[in-house]
Design an enzyme around this catalytic site. Structure first.
Site, PDB file in Angstrom:
ATOM      1  N   GLU A 192       0.823  -1.215   0.000  1.00 16.24           N
ATOM      2  CA  GLU A 192       0.000   0.000   0.000  1.00 16.24           C
ATOM      3  C   GLU A 192       0.857   1.264   0.000  1.00 16.24           C
ATOM      4  O   GLU A 192       0.497   2.257  -0.621  1.00 16.24           O
ATOM      5  CB  GLU A 192      -0.967   0.023   1.174  1.00 16.24           C
TER       6      GLU A 192
ATOM      7  N   GLY B  92      -6.370   5.645  -0.762  1.00 14.96           N
ATOM      8  CA  GLY B  92      -6.622   4.219  -0.928  1.00 14.96           C
ATOM      9  C   GLY B  92      -8.099   3.874  -0.803  1.00 14.96           C
ATOM     10  O   GLY B  92      -8.793   4.393   0.068  1.00 14.96           O
TER      11      GLY B  92
ATOM     12  N   HIS C 161      -0.444 -14.150  -0.262  1.00 10.52           N
ATOM     13  CA  HIS C 161       0.868 -14.473   0.293  1.00 10.52           C
ATOM     14  C   HIS C 161       1.240 -15.862  -0.216  1.00 10.52           C
ATOM     15  O   HIS C 161       0.602 -16.851   0.117  1.00 10.52           O
ATOM     16  CB  HIS C 161       0.807 -14.414   1.819  1.00 10.52           C
TER      17      HIS C 161
ATOM     18  N   ARG D 256       4.640 -17.288  -0.519  1.00  7.28           N
ATOM     19  CA  ARG D 256       5.861 -17.970  -0.070  1.00  7.28           C
ATOM     20  C   ARG D 256       6.345 -17.315   1.214  1.00  7.28           C
ATOM     21  O   ARG D 256       6.373 -16.095   1.307  1.00  7.28           O
ATOM     22  CB  ARG D 256       6.894 -17.818  -1.188  1.00  7.28           C
TER      23      ARG D 256
ATOM     24  N   HIS E 123      -3.955   0.698 -14.427  1.00 13.26           N
ATOM     25  CA  HIS E 123      -5.077   1.519 -14.901  1.00 13.26           C
ATOM     26  C   HIS E 123      -4.896   2.914 -14.341  1.00 13.26           C
ATOM     27  O   HIS E 123      -4.727   3.080 -13.132  1.00 13.26           O
ATOM     28  CB  HIS E 123      -6.420   0.952 -14.441  1.00 13.26           C
TER      29      HIS E 123
ATOM     30  N   SER F 207      -9.320   9.054 -14.701  1.00 10.25           N
ATOM     31  CA  SER F 207      -9.456  10.388 -14.110  1.00 10.25           C
ATOM     32  C   SER F 207      -9.945  10.334 -12.662  1.00 10.25           C
ATOM     33  O   SER F 207      -9.695  11.259 -11.900  1.00 10.25           O
ATOM     34  CB  SER F 207     -10.404  11.241 -14.952  1.00 10.25           C
TER      35      SER F 207
END
Length: 117
Positions: free
Chosen positions: A41, A60, A67, A69, A84, A87
């Site tokens: 993030e 966000g 996950h 490994r 992507h 606008s």
């Protein structure tokens, strides 16, 4: 706090790394999934804000992670790439690998793009 550092940044791509140590391990000695998501993030947010700047900012909306490994020591490196750029939203793919280049986490981060007030 988690020891993250940015290694490379350009428009649409950003790379950073994080140590696997006492700050980022879960009780069984493995890289904590939450630490991997925090790295993902962070990279996605910085990258999205670079593309939105100067008249807009990114926040966000959603993140997911698989996950794949376990990692016990060293560093993990995250490579984020925009997939992507609209606008009102951006979607980023973040691939996190161990020091051997093995994929240990793959994440997708979606950001909302808002005008600065």
């Amino acid at each position: 706090t988690l020891g993250m550092e940015i290694i490379h940044a350009e428009m649409g791509q950003i790379q950073g790394r994080m140590p696997v140590d006492h700050r980022t391990k879960q009780p069984f000695g493995l890289l904590h999934g939450g630490a991997s998501v925090a790295l993902a993030e962070t990279l996605g947010s910085i990258g999205a804000n670079m593309l939105a700047y100067p008249d807009k900012h990114a926040v966000g909306m959603e993140i997911n992670a698989n996950h794949l490994r376990p990692v016990r020591e060293g560093y993990v490196t995250g490579m984020a790439k925009v997939i992507h750029q609209g606008s009102s939203s951006q979607v980023w793919e973040i691939r996190i690998v161990d020091e051997g280049g093995n994929l240990c986490c793959i994440s997708r981060f979606t950001a909302a793009i808002r005008r600065n007030s």
